[in-house]
Scaffold this motif. Sequence first.
Motif, PDB file in Angstrom:
ATOM      1  N   PRO A 101      37.420  23.390  14.819  1.00  0.00           N
ATOM      2  CA  PRO A 101      37.730  21.962  14.773  1.00  0.00           C
ATOM      3  C   PRO A 101      36.920  21.235  13.691  1.00  0.00           C
ATOM      4  O   PRO A 101      35.762  21.568  13.447  1.00  0.00           O
ATOM      5  N   GLU A 104      36.113  15.290  12.720  1.00  0.00           N
ATOM      6  CA  GLU A 104      36.919  14.262  13.383  1.00  0.00           C
ATOM      7  C   GLU A 104      37.459  14.788  14.711  1.00  0.00           C
ATOM      8  O   GLU A 104      37.416  14.112  15.740  1.00  0.00           O
ATOM      9  N   GLU A 105      37.966  16.021  14.670  1.00  0.00           N
ATOM     10  CA  GLU A 105      38.544  16.595  15.889  1.00  0.00           C
ATOM     11  C   GLU A 105      37.498  16.725  16.993  1.00  0.00           C
ATOM     12  O   GLU A 105      37.793  16.570  18.175  1.00  0.00           O
ATOM     13  N   GLN A 106      36.263  17.000  16.571  1.00  0.00           N
ATOM     14  CA  GLN A 106      35.227  17.174  17.578  1.00  0.00           C
ATOM     15  C   GLN A 106      34.815  15.865  18.249  1.00  0.00           C
ATOM     16  O   GLN A 106      34.177  15.878  19.293  1.00  0.00           O
ATOM     17  N   HIS A 108      36.911  14.005  19.572  1.00  0.00           N
ATOM     18  CA  HIS A 108      37.956  13.743  20.565  1.00  0.00           C
ATOM     19  C   HIS A 108      37.951  14.829  21.634  1.00  0.00           C
ATOM     20  O   HIS A 108      37.384  15.900  21.436  1.00  0.00           O
ATOM     21  N   TRP A 112      43.217  16.768  22.100  1.00  0.00           N
ATOM     22  CA  TRP A 112      43.690  15.734  21.179  1.00  0.00           C
ATOM     23  C   TRP A 112      44.397  16.327  19.969  1.00  0.00           C
ATOM     24  O   TRP A 112      45.515  15.970  19.631  1.00  0.00           O
ATOM     25  N   ARG A 113      43.739  17.294  19.320  1.00  0.00           N
ATOM     26  CA  ARG A 113      44.349  17.846  18.097  1.00  0.00           C
ATOM     27  C   ARG A 113      45.568  18.698  18.421  1.00  0.00           C
ATOM     28  O   ARG A 113      46.451  18.874  17.586  1.00  0.00           O
ATOM     29  N   ARG A 116      48.766  16.453  18.981  1.00  0.00           N
ATOM     30  CA  ARG A 116      49.331  15.944  17.725  1.00  0.00           C
ATOM     31  C   ARG A 116      50.233  16.951  17.039  1.00  0.00           C
ATOM     32  O   ARG A 116      50.964  16.605  16.125  1.00  0.00           O
TER      33      ARG A 116
END
Lengths: 278, 278
Positions: A101, A104-106, A108, A112-113, A116
């Motif tokens: 990840p 940014e992904e971390q 959330h 989350w990723r 999307r």
Amino acid sequence: MASDTPKTARAAFRLLAGPVSLAHLDPGGRPLPTKKDKPKTKAKVLADLQERLWAESTVGGRRRVLLVLQGMDTAGKGGVTEHVVGACGPIGVQYTAFKAPTDEEQQHPFLWRIERKVPGPGIVGVFDRSHYEDVLIVRVHDLVPESEWQGRYDEINAFEAKLVQDGVTIIKCFLHISYDTQRERLLARLNDPDKHWKFHESDIDERGYWGAYVAAYEAALERCNTDAAPWYVIPSDDKDYRNWAVGRLLHETLEAMDLQYPRPKLDRDRLQRRLEPE
Amino acid sequence: MASDTPKTARAAFRLLAGPVSLAHLDPGGRPLPTKKDKPKTKAKVLADLQERLWAESTVGGRRRVLLVLQGMDTAGKGGVTEHVVGACGPIGVQYTAFKAPTDEEQQHPFLWRIERKVPGPGIVGVFDRSHYEDVLIVRVHDLVPESEWQGRYDEINAFEAKLVQDGVTIIKCFLHISYDTQRERLLARLNDPDKHWKFHESDIDERGYWGAYVAAYEAALERCNTDAAPWYVIPSDDKDYRNWAVGRLLHETLEAMDLQYPRPKLDRDRLQRRLEPE
């Protein structure tokens, strides 16, 4: 008894409910005998089914398919994608590889990723690795506290159930290879300079955690083997058999969806007249 | 003279500089004779080149390819995607169809939604329609004032030049069909119930603007035929020739990029020892 032999890939490769022991599942097995489909015919049939799924979405259909591919390094997630999903052509197909990840992904929650990248209506989506990494590598390397990852199995089941309700047919494949096969494949990469770009010493490091990965996979397979989104175990020591098996699964799944081309009401005579040469 | 016959697709299909008259470009022509590539070999070669492009991006390479497909309805934008780009497999390929802009997209400059879909490093991207619609349908139907669309040709040239500088090789194909061929293809759709979902009466309406579309295409082809991002005109009355021609263009383009598998320095002996059976 011969009459108990499963006739479909969905039956033959389906993981049975209950405790899972990978040692008792044969990575070289052939739970379903292969039929000799002409590759071209098979590709055409898959492409046709996939087009029907896409066509349905153009008149408001919500259905889609998500093929989740998991397995140890070199198990063949990329190979399956090319050989099986490649048959469907790039229109209406969406491939996503989940790597470590990003920052940014971390920030959330772990799903989350994933959310999307869930395929939209009409799409056949492929996840090369997935939310399962969040109970696999994360667990093996203690990347989050146990109290956190222990809750994720239920979160995953709830997430997948919601997707299914929303029209997603999920096909989760564990590509099962042996420890020896992985060694052979890593050696083959090492011996082919054109494949060196795929070789990372970290793959050998990870191989050192084979036993911990087996335990983590057993837990994930057992605890997330739901009726809504069951696991399939694909013997993957033989690449051809693996590709054939996943192809059959995808084919049967699409066939069971009874996909029909939409038949909008057209006034053919009038439209034909409009197309007469002036 | 025979010696002037172009030998490459990039030469044979390249639109000459200067005023463009579609009436003088033959949609049934064969500016380059077909060679009989075995389809399977051809697909394998394309897939291999595409993999090299992808491999390059895993070690920091920025190069990518963008195939822009434009043409009248039924010209074969989808068919080319399936037959040509399908050969590359879904990994490293990204297909985007641009439809009528959404409300959100209309709040932004016309290139906004295009920029978001430019393929990333290592990817072969396909645009099925593109920013050119903003000087085609927009111009034919007066969707924005002329003062606005007149400026877009320069904006497009600047945009494409920037992409090229950033490592994107752009292949812009105008799939050229005749008015009669379009009629035949629309009739064929009308006569095949499995294709009715693709039939929209609006296609017949748009056909009524054929002449206006020809003029709009001639302007777009002429004004955006830059050295950085030239236009290719693909005779597309014959579907097989069309697919072959775009395949050749893609193939030559990838070949000219001199794509090599990265050769990271690996200490093979040491790594091999680490893979010895314990």
